[in-house]
Design a protein around this motif. Structure first.
Motif, PDB file in Angstrom:
ATOM      1  N   LEU A 555      -1.656  -3.996  -3.569  1.00 13.49           N
ATOM      2  CA  LEU A 555      -1.402  -2.478  -3.484  1.00 13.49           C
ATOM      3  C   LEU A 555       0.541  -2.454  -3.317  1.00 13.49           C
ATOM      4  N   THR A 556       0.985  -2.959  -2.912  1.00 18.21           N
ATOM      5  CA  THR A 556       2.449  -2.602  -3.013  1.00 18.21           C
ATOM      6  C   THR A 556       3.260  -2.543  -5.032  1.00 18.21           C
ATOM      7  N   LEU A 557       2.679  -2.332  -5.385  1.00 17.44           N
ATOM      8  CA  LEU A 557       2.551  -1.345  -6.119  1.00 17.44           C
ATOM      9  C   LEU A 557       2.237   0.549  -6.654  1.00 17.44           C
ATOM     10  N   ALA A 558       3.116   0.906  -4.699  1.00 16.39           N
ATOM     11  CA  ALA A 558       1.834   1.843  -4.798  1.00 16.39           C
ATOM     12  C   ALA A 558       2.348   2.688  -5.433  1.00 16.39           C
ATOM     13  N   PRO A 559       3.431   3.408  -5.904  1.00 17.19           N
ATOM     14  CA  PRO A 559       3.641   4.727  -6.988  1.00 17.19           C
ATOM     15  C   PRO A 559       2.650   4.281  -7.893  1.00 17.19           C
ATOM     16  N   GLU A 560       2.486   3.239  -9.095  1.00 16.18           N
ATOM     17  CA  GLU A 560       2.454   3.106 -10.394  1.00 16.18           C
ATOM     18  C   GLU A 560       0.723   3.773 -10.241  1.00 16.18           C
ATOM     19  N   GLY A 561      -0.128   3.345  -8.465  1.00 20.18           N
ATOM     20  CA  GLY A 561      -1.524   3.943  -8.963  1.00 20.18           C
ATOM     21  C   GLY A 561      -2.127   2.428  -9.017  1.00 20.18           C
ATOM     22  N   GLY A 562      -3.711   2.536  -9.419  1.00 20.14           N
ATOM     23  CA  GLY A 562      -4.758   1.773  -9.281  1.00 20.14           C
ATOM     24  C   GLY A 562      -4.338   0.707 -10.161  1.00 20.14           C
ATOM     25  N   ALA A 563      -4.490   1.314 -11.715  1.00 20.80           N
ATOM     26  CA  ALA A 563      -4.479   0.631 -12.971  1.00 20.80           C
ATOM     27  C   ALA A 563      -3.041  -0.443 -13.041  1.00 20.80           C
ATOM     28  N   HIS A 564      -2.046  -0.254 -12.070  1.00 20.65           N
ATOM     29  CA  HIS A 564      -1.739  -1.183 -11.372  1.00 20.65           C
ATOM     30  C   HIS A 564      -1.356  -2.331 -10.681  1.00 20.65           C
ATOM     31  N   GLN A 565      -2.445  -1.941  -9.161  1.00 17.99           N
ATOM     32  CA  GLN A 565      -2.247  -2.401  -8.474  1.00 17.99           C
ATOM     33  C   GLN A 565      -3.872  -4.029  -8.781  1.00 17.99           C
ATOM     34  N   SER A 566      -3.443  -5.270  -8.275  1.00 19.27           N
ATOM     35  CA  SER A 566      -3.710  -6.304  -8.382  1.00 19.27           C
ATOM     36  C   SER A 566      -5.011  -6.276  -6.945  1.00 19.27           C
ATOM     37  N   ILE A 567      -6.335  -6.567  -6.949  1.00 19.61           N
ATOM     38  CA  ILE A 567      -7.634  -6.956  -6.236  1.00 19.61           C
ATOM     39  C   ILE A 567      -7.667  -8.547  -6.180  1.00 19.61           C
ATOM     40  N   TYR A 568      -8.378  -8.494  -7.192  1.00 24.49           N
ATOM     41  CA  TYR A 568      -8.745 -10.149  -6.991  1.00 24.49           C
ATOM     42  C   TYR A 568      -8.271 -11.741  -7.521  1.00 24.49           C
ATOM     43  N   THR A 569      -6.849 -11.119  -7.188  1.00 25.23           N
ATOM     44  CA  THR A 569      -6.021 -12.030  -8.891  1.00 25.23           C
ATOM     45  C   THR A 569      -6.141 -13.422  -7.720  1.00 25.23           C
ATOM     46  N   PRO A 570      -5.926 -12.776  -6.438  1.00 27.19           N
ATOM     47  CA  PRO A 570      -5.481 -14.510  -5.308  1.00 27.19           C
ATOM     48  C   PRO A 570      -6.687 -15.261  -4.970  1.00 27.19           C
TER      49      PRO A 570
END
Length: 781
Positions: A555-570
């Motif tokens: 979420l730290t790529l905050a202004p870019e929105g959900g398409a640019h925010q990774s979730i399960y890459t860890p």
């Protein structure tokens, strides 16, 4: 009386020997599969498979390559379904054992698809996920040229990077991405040989697709050589009616041609008599062939005519990329040749017995390399021994290690891990030139936004030819130099993550392929790892060695929105074999991890590394990176605040959320003295060590770390990613866990707002700690 010169006699004898080898390769490939499915005992009752039809269609092409054309320094990506043919050829060269062939597709035997790491014979590029091996040859050619322009490659001539692919592989999008990227980098010394059998797994390939293939390759500067007619066909075309026959063949739909090729001579005759009735000379041409001869004529495609194939390969003398479109028949020479359902088909024992008799092989001699040969054994053994590819050469090169300093100085102050990474590379370029000379970076059009700009300015962008900027461009003020020359150490790619990972695979194999070790670093936006995940897995399967820097993350790529925010890459970092994942919170941790990574890339039992970084700035701790702290960072976790005796709670935080965890811990400590704060730098290393310890090894690092807590204590785990990354920690010593993380798509906002909404800020950690304490006390404490 016509005298035949000794040279012509030698050529004829060699061709006869090669045709005998061709037949032997077909038999061994068929028998290998048959043995695995019908002779070798099966314990689980499952079909073993093995693709007899797909193997048969490339026997001629591979015989020509390996016994006549290839040189030891050439590299080949073999069509996945032609693995039995490859193993049979290696067996004839003495590089594969009978035992391995007998255990084809069984534990310890020859692999179902050629594998660099699992096969005993000499596989250049693993194949299996269709299209990826094809693309890898293009990027391997780029790496070879990169090394040669920098004069770091060995003295051997430049090798050809060759892909043997089925026409259905041409449906894969990554093939086109690689073609376009190869054109941009003006690659050399690449051959793609298309086994154009016009059949895929489920169906017959669309008519006339070869014309589109031709146009596509020519559009990106490739030579195209179409191999369609064998010598029997070419001779027939010179007879009366021959031009009409040729026109009929050219216009024949793939479905009809395949059906007739399966049905045989009588069906050919009926169809041709009907379609070409009244054509002058056709009746005489047909009458001159009985049904078997007519079938041989009409199936005499160039891809099965050994002499035609060899001549075509020999005529290519330059280094321009070349595509060969070789017309073939799937299953050629076998009973189900051209049948639309033959992809997974297996010959019956009766059919194999008939083939054995046809090839003059006595029962019991099926594995004998010289059994049933239709040429003098001495000629055949000489052709194998004298094959250019079979000459002495160390095909698995041993490259010297690149020295790594004991310490890389980290920057200080308020800085993000992403910016810290860029500065660390800058420090390496300034302070450690020997290490810097071995590094090559690459990125899919996100070079500047992933903090490679400083490195690129110092080390330049690679291109085969130096480029001079136009004067107006030079006068535009910019911090980016973009100096482009053969001495550059950054390879700029277009926006195609599959190309990034395929190039990283090629760069990471440079030591073994070309004798010059490289330390590749590729950067990408963390969420877009998923776009190239198949290619990443493929790169790791090769045991290619590289560092993947994925940033920004979560979420730290905050202004870019959900398409640019990774979730399960860890979770990808934990689950991907051959890849060790880290997510540091501080730049001094990153410096130690980066130093370790350069060593790990070069270790015999090493692998690749994934660094998940963030653009979120944080104040860097003022501390000494002691030996014990460095060891804990590399093992995966350390106590930023050790727990006190009998502590009932610890916050476990990873990466970008550590500043919030520090804030939350400061508030918790007022009510729960002795609460600990554990910083996780690698959930992957922790998990791997813990799983390994379950098999009788000494206690893992995570067991030792969590051993500082009371058994009844609870853990609040938090990271900017999927909570399952850390929630398993409760299983290590039975601690209760309250996991925090991201399980839903993100949205635009600032970091503070998003962390509040998704439950990752200090208040969320305080609330989780309170709920956890209630649970613990309810359980009886």
């Amino acid at each position: 009386m016509h005298l035949v010169s000794p040279a012509v006699e030698r050529d004829r004898a060699r061709l006869t020997a090669l045709q005998a080898i061709e037949e032997k390769v077909l038999w061994l490939a068929v028998w290998m599969i048959h043995h695995a499915n019908h002779v070798r005992p099966k314990l689980d009752g499952l079909k073993v498979g093995g693709h007899q039809a797909s193997s048969a269609s490339v026997v001629t092409l591979m015989t020509a390559l390996y016994f006549e054309i290839l040189r030891p320094w050439d590299r080949v990506a073999v069509k996945p379904h032609a693995s039995p043919v490859f193993h049979a050829i290696q067996y004839l060269f003495g590089r594969q054992s009978r035992e391995k062939l007998e255990r084809f597709r069984a534990l310890g035997g020859a692999q179902s698809y050629p594998s660099r790491t699992k096969d005993a014979d000499d596989v250049d590029f693993s194949t299996g996920s269709v299209g990826l091996g094809v693309a890898l040859t293009s990027f391997a050619a780029l790496v070879q040229e990169y090394l040669r322009t920098r004069q770091t490659s060995p003295s051997a001539p430049p090798g050809r990077m060759i892909a043997l692919l089925g026409d259905a592989e041409f449906d894969e999008g990554n093939v086109f991405e690689a073609l376009y990227e190869g054109w941009k980098h003006d690659i050399r010394n690449v051959w793609w040989i298309i086994d154009y059998n016009r059949q895929s797994l489920d169906a017959v390939v669309s008519d006339r697709i070869f014309q589109r293939m031709d146009l596509i390759f020519r559009a990106v500067g490739w030579n195209v050589v179409t191999l369609k007619y064998g010598r029997l066909m070419q001779a027939a075309f010179t007879r009366r009616g021959g031009s009409a026959l040729r026109e009929w063949i050219d216009e024949c739909p793939n479905t009809l041609y395949s059906a007739l090729a399966f049905q045989g001579g009588a069906a050919w005759r009926t169809q041709l008599e009907s379609d070409l009735a009244g054509v002058d000379g056709i009746r005489q041409l047909l009458d001159a062939h009985d049904d078997p001869a007519l079938h041989a004529l009409m199936t005499n495609l160039a891809g099965h005519d050994l002499e035609t194939v060899i001549d075509a390969f020999r005529q290519v003398g330059d280094d321009v990329p070349t595509c060969f479109i070789a017309y073939t028949i799937k299953g050629y020479g076998l009973p189900f040749a051209a049948h639309k359902d033959n992809h997974a088909g297996l010959m019956t024992p009766e059919q194999v017995d008939a083939l054995r008799r046809r090839m003059n092989i006595v029962e019991g001699d099926e594995w004998e390399p010289t059994a049933g040969l239709r040429a003098p054994i001495a000629n055949v053994t000489a052709a194998i021994a004298n094959a250019p590819f079979n000459q002495p050469f160390e095909r698995r090169q041993q490259a010297p290690r690149i020295p790594v300093p004991e310490r890389i100085t980290p920057p200080v102050g308020r800085i993000s891990t992403q910016e810290g990474f860029g500065r660390l590379l800058g420090n390496i370029a300034r302070e450690h030139p020997e290490l810097a000379d071995g590094i090559v970076t690459t990125s899919p059009d996100v070079t500047i936004s992933t903090s490679l700009g400083s490195w690129m300015n110092r080390r330049g962008v690679y291109d085969r030819r130096a480029r001079v900027h136009a004067d107006p461009e030079q006068r535009i003020a910019s911090p980016q130099k973009w100096s482009i020359s053969p001495s550059g150490q950054h390879i700029e790619l277009g926006i195609a993550e599959s190309n990034l990972f395929t190039l990283l695979a090629a760069l990471g194999l440079s030591g073994q392929l070309f004798g010059s070790r490289l330390l590749p670093i590729g950067t990408v936006y963390d969420p877009f790892i998923c776009r190239g995940l198949d290619a990443l897995n493929y790169a790791c399967y090769q045991d290619a060695r590289f560092i993947l820097v994925a940033t920004p993350s979560g979420l730290t790529l905050a202004p870019e929105g959900g398409a640019h925010q990774s979730i399960y890459t860890p979770l990808i970092g934990i689950g991907q074999p051959g890849l060790t994942a880290f997510e540091p919170a501080h730049v001094d941790e990153l410096a130690e991890i980066l130093r370790w990574s350069f060593e790990h890339l070069q270790d015999d039992d090493g692998g690749s590394v994934y660094l998940r970084l963030s653009t979120r700035p944080a104040e860097q701790p003022e501390r000494e990176m002691t030996r014990d702290l460095a060891r804990s960072v590399l093992e995966g976790a350390y106590w930023l605040v050790p727990p006190g005796p009998g502590a009932e709670l610890a916050i476990v935080a990873c990466g970008a959320v550590v500043p919030d965890a520090i804030d939350a811990h400061r508030q918790i400590a007022e009510d729960i003295p002795g609460a600990g704060l554990l910083v996780v730098t690698s959930a992957d290393r922790l998990h791997r060590g813990w799983v390994k310890s379950q098999h009788g090894t000494p206690a893992s690092h995570v067991e030792q770390v969590l051993g500082a807590l009371d058994a009844r204590a609870g853990l609040v785990t938090a990271l900017d990613g999927h909570p399952a990354t850390l929630s398993w920690l409760g299983a290590v010593r039975g601690h209760a866990v309250m996991p925090l993380g991201v399980e839903a798509f993100g949205q635009s906002g600032d970091i503070g707002d998003l962390y509040r909404v998704y439950g990752l800020d200090a208040d969320a950690m305080l609330g989780a700690a309170a709920r956890l304490c209630v649970q613990i006390h309810r359980r009886g404490r």
